[in-house]
Design an enzyme around this catalytic site. Structure first.
Site, PDB file in Angstrom:
ATOM      1  N   SER A 105      59.022  92.840 120.478  1.00 13.65           N
ATOM      2  CA  SER A 105      59.926  92.797 121.635  1.00 13.65           C
ATOM      3  C   SER A 105      61.321  92.320 121.214  1.00 13.65           C
ATOM      4  CB  SER A 105      59.363  91.900 122.747  1.00 13.65           C
ATOM      5  OG  SER A 105      59.409  90.540 122.385  1.00 13.65           O
ATOM      6  N   HIS A 106      61.456  91.728 120.019  1.00 11.75           N
ATOM      7  CA  HIS A 106      62.774  91.311 119.527  1.00 11.75           C
ATOM      8  C   HIS A 106      63.008  91.791 118.106  1.00 11.75           C
ATOM      9  CE1 HIS A 106      62.425  89.125 123.213  1.00 11.75           C
ATOM     10  NE2 HIS A 106      63.748  89.022 123.201  1.00 11.75           N
ATOM     11  N   GLU A 118      59.033  93.077 126.769  1.00 16.93           N
ATOM     12  CA  GLU A 118      57.648  93.565 126.867  1.00 16.93           C
ATOM     13  C   GLU A 118      57.524  94.604 127.990  1.00 16.93           C
ATOM     14  OE1 GLU A 118      54.950  93.216 125.149  1.00 16.93           O
ATOM     15  OE2 GLU A 118      55.735  91.755 123.726  1.00 16.93           O
TER      16      GLU A 118
HETATM   17  P1  NDP Z   1      54.444  85.339 123.878  1.00 17.15           P
HETATM   18  O1  NDP Z   1      53.802  85.110 125.186  1.00 17.15           O
HETATM   19  O2  NDP Z   1      54.112  86.552 123.115  1.00 17.15           O
HETATM   20  O3  NDP Z   1      54.186  84.107 122.901  1.00 17.15           O
HETATM   21  C1  NDP Z   1      54.604  82.830 123.277  1.00 17.15           C
HETATM   22  C2  NDP Z   1      54.165  81.777 122.295  1.00 17.15           C
HETATM   23  O4  NDP Z   1      52.801  81.491 122.516  1.00 17.15           O
HETATM   24  C3  NDP Z   1      54.279  82.194 120.831  1.00 17.15           C
HETATM   25  O5  NDP Z   1      54.678  81.076 120.083  1.00 17.15           O
HETATM   26  C4  NDP Z   1      52.849  82.646 120.511  1.00 17.15           C
HETATM   27  O6  NDP Z   1      52.514  82.551 119.141  1.00 17.15           O
HETATM   28  C5  NDP Z   1      52.044  81.696 121.327  1.00 17.15           C
HETATM   29  N1  NDP Z   1      50.729  82.215 121.690  1.00 17.15           N
HETATM   30  C6  NDP Z   1      50.438  83.442 122.205  1.00 17.15           C
HETATM   31  N2  NDP Z   1      49.109  83.528 122.439  1.00 17.15           N
HETATM   32  C7  NDP Z   1      48.573  82.355 122.040  1.00 17.15           C
HETATM   33  C8  NDP Z   1      47.243  81.827 122.013  1.00 17.15           C
HETATM   34  N3  NDP Z   1      46.207  82.552 122.437  1.00 17.15           N
HETATM   35  N4  NDP Z   1      47.048  80.584 121.539  1.00 17.15           N
HETATM   36  C9  NDP Z   1      48.094  79.843 121.102  1.00 17.15           C
HETATM   37  N5  NDP Z   1      49.364  80.274 121.102  1.00 17.15           N
HETATM   38  C10 NDP Z   1      49.600  81.516 121.578  1.00 17.15           C
HETATM   39  O7  NDP Z   1      56.036  85.227 124.038  1.00 17.15           O
HETATM   40  P2  NDP Z   1      56.992  85.855 125.134  1.00 17.15           P
HETATM   41  O8  NDP Z   1      56.652  87.277 125.354  1.00 17.15           O
HETATM   42  O9  NDP Z   1      57.072  84.949 126.306  1.00 17.15           O
HETATM   43  O10 NDP Z   1      58.384  85.779 124.340  1.00 17.15           O
HETATM   44  C11 NDP Z   1      58.569  86.577 123.184  1.00 17.15           C
HETATM   45  C12 NDP Z   1      59.912  86.314 122.568  1.00 17.15           C
HETATM   46  O11 NDP Z   1      60.919  86.710 123.443  1.00 17.15           O
HETATM   47  C13 NDP Z   1      60.217  84.855 122.219  1.00 17.15           C
HETATM   48  O12 NDP Z   1      60.467  84.813 120.837  1.00 17.15           O
HETATM   49  C14 NDP Z   1      61.456  84.511 123.008  1.00 17.15           C
HETATM   50  O13 NDP Z   1      62.401  83.686 122.339  1.00 17.15           O
HETATM   51  C15 NDP Z   1      62.057  85.876 123.239  1.00 17.15           C
HETATM   52  N6  NDP Z   1      62.912  85.883 124.418  1.00 17.15           N
HETATM   53  C16 NDP Z   1      64.261  85.842 124.236  1.00 17.15           C
HETATM   54  C17 NDP Z   1      65.092  85.842 125.334  1.00 17.15           C
HETATM   55  C18 NDP Z   1      66.569  85.740 125.195  1.00 17.15           C
HETATM   56  O14 NDP Z   1      67.269  85.697 126.184  1.00 17.15           O
HETATM   57  N7  NDP Z   1      67.105  85.667 124.022  1.00 17.15           N
HETATM   58  C19 NDP Z   1      64.570  85.911 126.700  1.00 17.15           C
HETATM   59  C20 NDP Z   1      63.136  85.908 126.753  1.00 17.15           C
HETATM   60  C21 NDP Z   1      62.341  85.908 125.650  1.00 17.15           C
HETATM   61  P3  NDP Z   1      52.347  83.930 118.241  1.00 17.15           P
HETATM   62  O15 NDP Z   1      53.737  84.472 118.113  1.00 17.15           O
HETATM   63  O16 NDP Z   1      51.749  83.454 116.959  1.00 17.15           O
HETATM   64  O17 NDP Z   1      51.451  84.838 119.014  1.00 17.15           O
HETATM   65  O1  PYC Z   2      63.052  89.891 126.474  1.00 17.25           O
HETATM   66  O2  PYC Z   2      63.515  88.827 128.342  1.00 17.25           O
HETATM   67  C1  PYC Z   2      63.849  89.306 127.246  1.00 17.25           C
HETATM   68  C2  PYC Z   2      65.250  89.159 126.814  1.00 17.25           C
HETATM   69  C3  PYC Z   2      66.349  89.019 127.588  1.00 17.25           C
HETATM   70  C4  PYC Z   2      67.421  88.918 126.743  1.00 17.25           C
HETATM   71  C5  PYC Z   2      66.953  89.011 125.466  1.00 17.25           C
HETATM   72  N1  PYC Z   2      65.612  89.142 125.526  1.00 17.25           N
END
Ligand code: NDP
Ligand code: PYC
Length: 342
Positions: A45-46, A187
């Site tokens: 996703s990134h 996602e």
């Molecule tokens: P996920 O829900 O995929 O994962 C969140 C965290 O939980 C990760 O550290 C993951 O580790 C961990 N995790 C997942 N499943 C388990 C489990 N069963 N047991 C223990 N730990 C678990 O993340 P999101 O989809 O919420 O976010 C993905 C990315 O998007 C992030 O890196 C975030 O920084 C980025 N993002 C950036 C934004 C921006 O504005 N720049 C905005 C929103 C999101 P693992 O990776 O090992 O699975």
């Molecule tokens: O995946 O929600 C997201 C996001 C927003 C800006 C960058 N990533």
């Protein structure tokens, strides 16, 4: 069909795409590093899917491709300020990191405020850059309005990521990094592209009704994780990473952009903490005590956050990064056409 690239080869290719699109020598390699790290660690996703968004944002004139971040003299004591000068957040973070580390070691706690940046990346690369120095890290930023507050019906909060890291001498750090919405917006977009329905509970449509249709979700609103709890944490991020640091909140970021198809502009807050300084000679070594806790988690059969990512990284380092044929063609097209490709 697929193609496997050594990490360095993919890094060079993505850097070349950004240079071709007009990003300068400060912006292009820093962006390539976070995007290829995403692909390397199986955080699609990134990963490279974000390149087109970067190029669209450059083409729309909403980010400065020629920006050179500057340390802001207004940063004093435990607060380091970096002005991204309208460029991307990653080079600004890289500029401020050495001072952040030095001040956190000296004072126990230091903060880096990044202002005037476009931010699209995962936060764990920054968290890990801090834990590499034996410091704990907390990183957060707003996004653009796309999440309804708990009990609400319209986008207001961003997907507001929150990441934490704890250094573990001799092993991978403890790191979590997540959107405060049920899932990252990236996602939802990946589900749309794959023609797959969303899991229930991720989003509501423009009428405020629950939906599993990614198109309706993108037009409507995403939901905070954990109901009122995620909603409150998302709000805290608006306050600390927006209002408090004199930068845009998610509704303001959306107003600035006028669309959710570009990367958002706002600020970022990065905290670095020294476990030794906080423990201040109290009984027990904080790192050893942390190991007792973390081992007790895995002893139950539970996995630590980021363990999937670290395993993916080890695979990529050993075998390279495998891209689908569609992704390979996308990279070829972006390198060939530059901003005309988007
Ligand atoms: P996920 O829900 O995929 O994962 C969140 C965290 O939980 C990760 O550290 C993951 O580790 C961990 N995790 C997942 N499943 C388990 C489990 N069963 N047991 C223990 N730990 C678990 O993340 P999101 O989809 O919420 O976010 C993905 C990315 O998007 C992030 O890196 C975030 O920084 C980025 N993002 C950036 C934004 C921006 O504005 N720049 C905005 C929103 C999101 P693992 O990776 O090992 O699975
Ligand atoms: O995946 O929600 C997201 C996001 C927003 C800006 C960058 N990533």
């Amino acid at each position: 069909m697929s193609t496997t690239y050594p990490i360095k080869t993919l890094l060079d290719r993505v850097t070349a795409i950004f240079l071709r699109a007009g990003l300068n020598e400060v912006q292009a390699p820093a962006l390539a590093r976070v995007i290829v790290a995403g692909e390397r660690d199986a955080c699609t996703s990134h990963g490279i899917y974000r390149i087109e968004g970067v190029l669209r944002t450059v083409k729309a004139g909403k980010v400065r491709a020629d920006a050179v971040p500057q340390l802001d003299p207004a940063g004093q004591g435990g607060i380091i300020r970096v002005n991204a000068a309208g460029g991307f957040s990653s080079p600004a973070f890289e500029l401020g990191l050495p001072q952040l580390v030095d001040r956190a070691r000296e004072l126990g706690l230091a903060a880096m405020v990044v202002n005037d940046c476009t931010h699209f990346s995962a936060l764990w690369p920054e968290v890990e850059a801090i834990t590499d120095h034996g410091l704990a890290a907390l990183v957060l930023c707003p996004s653009y309005a796309s999440v309804a507050p708990s009990g609400g019906t319209r986008p207001l909060l961003g997907t507001n990521p929150l990441a934490f890291g704890w250094p573990r001498p001799g092993r991978d750090p403890y790191v979590f990094d997540f959107a405060t919405s049920v899932a990252a917006r990236g996602e939802i977009e990946l589900h749309r592209r794959a023609g797959k329905p969303l899991p229930e509970g991720w989003a509501i449509d423009p009428e405020g009704q629950p939906t599993t249709d990614p198109v309706a979700a993108l037009a409507g609103a995403m939901l905070p994780f954990g109901g009122h709890k995620g909603s409150a944490i998302g709000t805290m991020i608006e306050l600390l990473g927006g209002a408090m640091i004199g930068d845009l909140t998610s509704p303001e970021a959306l107003e600035f952009l006028g669309t959710t198809s570009l990367a958002p502009r706002h600020g970022e807050l990065i905290l670095a903490l020294s476990p030794e300084k906080f423990a201040a000679g109290r009984p027990g070594n904080p790192f050893e005590r942390a190991e007792t806790l973390l081992t007790a988690i895995t002893d139950q059969g539970a996995r630590l956050p980021s363990s999937r990512r670290f395993a993916a990284r080890a695979r990529s380092q050993a075998e390279g990064i495998t891209l689908t044929e569609a992704d390979v063609q996308l990279l070829d097209r972006l390198l060939d056409l530059g901003l005309d490709a988007v």
